[in-house]
Write a protein that holds these residues in place. Sequence first.
Motif, PDB file in Angstrom:
ATOM      1  N   VAL A 120       1.713  66.220 194.897  1.00 33.14           N
ATOM      2  CA  VAL A 120       2.287  64.877 194.744  1.00 33.14           C
ATOM      3  C   VAL A 120       3.193  64.787 193.516  1.00 33.14           C
ATOM      4  CG1 VAL A 120       0.373  63.769 195.954  1.00 33.14           C
ATOM      5  CG2 VAL A 120       0.237  64.083 193.473  1.00 33.14           C
ATOM      6  N   ARG A 121       3.638  65.916 193.046  1.00 32.01           N
ATOM      7  CA  ARG A 121       4.394  65.999 191.799  1.00 32.01           C
ATOM      8  C   ARG A 121       5.593  65.051 191.775  1.00 32.01           C
ATOM      9  NH1 ARG A 121       4.961  71.286 188.586  1.00 32.01           N
ATOM     10  NH2 ARG A 121       6.558  70.866 187.024  1.00 32.01           N
ATOM     11  N   GLU A 122       6.284  64.926 192.887  1.00 35.43           N
ATOM     12  CA  GLU A 122       7.488  64.089 192.932  1.00 35.43           C
ATOM     13  C   GLU A 122       7.176  62.608 192.997  1.00 35.43           C
ATOM     14  OE1 GLU A 122      10.403  65.500 192.444  1.00 35.43           O
ATOM     15  OE2 GLU A 122       9.290  67.397 192.296  1.00 35.43           O
ATOM     16  N   GLU A 123       5.903  62.262 193.137  1.00 36.12           N
ATOM     17  CA  GLU A 123       5.526  60.847 193.283  1.00 36.12           C
ATOM     18  C   GLU A 123       4.924  60.256 192.015  1.00 36.12           C
ATOM     19  OE1 GLU A 123       3.368  60.035 197.026  1.00 36.12           O
ATOM     20  OE2 GLU A 123       3.671  62.176 197.477  1.00 36.12           O
ATOM     21  N   VAL A 124       4.877  61.036 190.946  1.00 32.97           N
ATOM     22  CA  VAL A 124       4.232  60.577 189.713  1.00 32.97           C
ATOM     23  C   VAL A 124       5.218  60.653 188.545  1.00 32.97           C
ATOM     24  CG1 VAL A 124       1.971  61.294 190.558  1.00 32.97           C
ATOM     25  CG2 VAL A 124       3.309  62.871 189.138  1.00 32.97           C
ATOM     26  N   PRO A 125       4.967  59.889 187.474  1.00 33.70           N
ATOM     27  CA  PRO A 125       5.892  59.863 186.335  1.00 33.70           C
ATOM     28  C   PRO A 125       5.721  61.023 185.360  1.00 33.70           C
ATOM     29  CG  PRO A 125       4.076  58.360 185.947  1.00 33.70           C
ATOM     30  CD  PRO A 125       3.880  58.906 187.338  1.00 33.70           C
ATOM     31  N   THR A 126       4.751  61.878 185.604  1.00 32.60           N
ATOM     32  CA  THR A 126       4.402  62.970 184.692  1.00 32.60           C
ATOM     33  C   THR A 126       5.523  64.002 184.592  1.00 32.60           C
ATOM     34  OG1 THR A 126       2.150  62.625 185.486  1.00 32.60           O
ATOM     35  CG2 THR A 126       2.543  64.554 184.104  1.00 32.60           C
ATOM     36  N   GLU A 127       5.787  64.482 183.367  1.00 26.68           N
ATOM     37  CA  GLU A 127       6.869  65.433 183.134  1.00 26.68           C
ATOM     38  C   GLU A 127       6.381  66.785 182.638  1.00 26.68           C
ATOM     39  OE1 GLU A 127       9.426  63.444 180.408  1.00 26.68           O
ATOM     40  OE2 GLU A 127      10.114  61.945 181.873  1.00 26.68           O
ATOM     41  N   THR A 128       5.225  66.812 181.969  1.00 29.72           N
ATOM     42  CA  THR A 128       4.682  68.067 181.437  1.00 29.72           C
ATOM     43  C   THR A 128       3.437  68.456 182.223  1.00 29.72           C
ATOM     44  OG1 THR A 128       5.552  67.655 179.216  1.00 29.72           O
ATOM     45  CG2 THR A 128       3.691  69.184 179.404  1.00 29.72           C
ATOM     46  N   PHE A 129       3.421  69.686 182.757  1.00 29.02           N
ATOM     47  CA  PHE A 129       2.330  70.154 183.598  1.00 29.02           C
ATOM     48  C   PHE A 129       1.776  71.453 183.021  1.00 29.02           C
ATOM     49  CE2 PHE A 129       5.089  67.546 186.129  1.00 29.02           C
ATOM     50  CZ  PHE A 129       4.243  66.812 186.959  1.00 29.02           C
ATOM     51  N   ILE A 130       0.495  71.444 182.663  1.00 37.03           N
ATOM     52  CA  ILE A 130      -0.146  72.597 182.030  1.00 37.03           C
ATOM     53  C   ILE A 130      -1.400  72.953 182.818  1.00 37.03           C
ATOM     54  CG2 ILE A 130      -1.198  73.466 179.907  1.00 37.03           C
ATOM     55  CD1 ILE A 130       0.391  71.233 178.429  1.00 37.03           C
ATOM     56  N   THR A 131      -1.637  74.246 183.022  1.00 41.33           N
ATOM     57  CA  THR A 131      -2.852  74.702 183.690  1.00 41.33           C
ATOM     58  C   THR A 131      -3.390  75.926 182.952  1.00 41.33           C
ATOM     59  OG1 THR A 131      -3.837  75.306 185.827  1.00 41.33           O
ATOM     60  CG2 THR A 131      -1.662  76.220 185.318  1.00 41.33           C
ATOM     61  N   ASN A 132      -4.558  76.380 183.347  1.00 42.23           N
ATOM     62  CA  ASN A 132      -5.165  77.538 182.681  1.00 42.23           C
ATOM     63  C   ASN A 132      -5.030  78.828 183.482  1.00 42.23           C
ATOM     64  OD1 ASN A 132      -6.875  76.441 184.597  1.00 42.23           O
ATOM     65  ND2 ASN A 132      -8.743  76.750 183.426  1.00 42.23           N
ATOM     66  N   ASP A 133      -4.305  78.786 184.598  1.00 44.83           N
ATOM     67  CA  ASP A 133      -4.046  80.011 185.371  1.00 44.83           C
ATOM     68  C   ASP A 133      -2.835  79.753 186.253  1.00 44.83           C
ATOM     69  OD1 ASP A 133      -3.980  82.299 186.864  1.00 44.83           O
ATOM     70  OD2 ASP A 133      -6.084  82.228 187.491  1.00 44.83           O
ATOM     71  N   THR A 134      -1.654  80.057 185.728  1.00 45.03           N
ATOM     72  CA  THR A 134      -0.427  79.768 186.476  1.00 45.03           C
ATOM     73  C   THR A 134      -0.304  80.625 187.732  1.00 45.03           C
ATOM     74  OG1 THR A 134       0.734  81.312 185.006  1.00 45.03           O
ATOM     75  CG2 THR A 134       0.850  78.962 184.456  1.00 45.03           C
ATOM     76  N   ASP A 135      -0.945  81.790 187.751  1.00 45.89           N
ATOM     77  CA  ASP A 135      -0.874  82.648 188.931  1.00 45.89           C
ATOM     78  C   ASP A 135      -1.585  82.031 190.128  1.00 45.89           C
ATOM     79  OD1 ASP A 135       0.550  84.546 187.543  1.00 45.89           O
ATOM     80  OD2 ASP A 135      -1.224  85.712 186.981  1.00 45.89           O
ATOM     81  N   ALA A 136      -2.542  81.127 189.846  1.00 44.91           N
ATOM     82  CA  ALA A 136      -3.319  80.515 190.923  1.00 44.91           C
ATOM     83  C   ALA A 136      -2.704  79.217 191.426  1.00 44.91           C
ATOM     84  CB  ALA A 136      -4.748  80.261 190.446  1.00 44.91           C
ATOM     85  N   VAL A 137      -1.595  78.806 190.807  1.00 51.73           N
ATOM     86  CA  VAL A 137      -1.000  77.508 191.132  1.00 51.73           C
ATOM     87  C   VAL A 137       0.471  77.683 191.473  1.00 51.73           C
ATOM     88  CG1 VAL A 137      -0.576  75.165 190.303  1.00 51.73           C
ATOM     89  CG2 VAL A 137      -2.584  76.429 189.492  1.00 51.73           C
TER      90      VAL A 137
END
Length: 537
Positions: A120-137
């Motif tokens: 839903v990334r395009e539907e939210v106002p959030t600009e910074t996205f951080i995770t703990n395993d980029t290979d899994a996302v």
Amino acid sequence: MEVPLLVTDFLDRARKYYGDEEAIVATTGERFTYEEFGDRADRVSAALAERGIEKGDRVAVLDPNTHYQLEAAYGIMQIGAVHTPLNYRLTPEDYVYLLNDADVKAIYADYEYAEKIEEVREEVPTETFITNDTDAVSGDWEDFDELLAETEPNYERPEMTEDEIITINYTSGTTGDPKGVMRTHRTESLHAQLVTIHHEITDDDVYLWTLPMFHVNGWGHIYAITGIGAKHVCTRGVDPEGVFEAINGEDVSFLCCAPTVLSMLGEHYENNDVSTEGENPMRVTAAGAAAPESVIEMVEEEFGWHFRQLYGATETGPLISTSATRRLIDEDSEERFALKKRQGIAPLGTQVEVVDEDGTEVPWDDDTIGEILVRGNQVMEGYWEKPDETDEAFSGRREDWFHTGDLATVNENGMVAIKDRDKDIIISGGENISSIELEDTLFDHEAVGDVAVIPSPSEEWGETPKAFVVPANGDPENPPVSEEELTKFTRDRLANYKVVRRVEFVEELPKTATGKIQKFELREEEWEDEEEMVGQG
């Protein structure tokens, strides 16, 4: 002397006095001292500031109970941003609502749940996205550990006051859209101090995270355990085998959970040869619903743990009252389990009263029912951008008291016992019936694994009690007990008008992430063919 109460004080104190002591046992197998914990939080603060996050901006955290959530929380709050933890069991559509409602600027999401946000990334106002395993996302996400490694732990901590909002905790949404509960530095700080006192938390405690950290900031334990200098043992959910392994391997001394977790542990204990304690004596606090007496007896007699009940709400931090009243409960008495399941008495600095429709306190006769009202420093500032709902929560039977909607009686020692939610009282033929009393009775039957009782429409009585039962064998098609047997079981133990007339066997009950049964879902289904969802009994 007046010194502002700030949530940043908790980690600051731990770093100062317990810097070399172990602070966190991570799910990854890593171990961090308080100085290392603090350094990582500093790097989170610096990284967020570099990405334009400023004081007052909302930053969301979507994570099971890992060290990343603790580091993110303090990293967010140290720059004056608003920590906004999210329930990880929701749907992508739910996150669209929450992220827009809070106008979230940045989010850290665990790899197991980040895909829900990516969807839903395009539907939210959030600009910074951080995770703990980029290979899994999939998608463009920054890696938490890489971000910390490349960021110096230098940031400017803004001036903060104790009356500023520092966290928004969303309600479970059991009666509509979730509401953002605004909590200030002051409410969080004083609540954490109350938790520390009434849970008897000390610096040598080892706390096992089975309670979700997102739920009212883990009942304030992200502050209390940290500030006192105790140890966090993190988890990625409730696995009975893993819980007992952690208790023994890490010498856990304390955990908090919903009663359903205790039932899961009891089932595992009965079927496996496990030790219930390590080197430290164990104590447990349960909340979300009143634990059945049989569960409390199991915890104390079989596990050897000390049990206490907590009663609260997201709006109150959550602590409203507790049965941790050693002088009011005789540990040798036959009624001790019944007393320990009560919601108990108010903590320090808190006013809790059970009042009638006119706002008058009911007598302490354990018979007269009224609504629980609360005043205290731990009560919320209000609902995020919902002034009407805020006004409604603090008006009704008394102005300027928080109205819980819970109906209760009070015994001669002032110990509260919830009889029902206001909307969950069953009115059959003009008689008030407590669904909780019926659930407690059915829990005593060995063939009942879990149960929820709601009002069911009745032409004769307006409404009548109906039990949704999860059989102990887990098979609703072949339960080890019949509907008739359960009806007789309640008839033998309760007044005739309270008897459960209808029983439906189900595989599971709808629940929130913290174990609260969502009775409104059962009521909606049960009353879908009726003009209104209430009887005329």
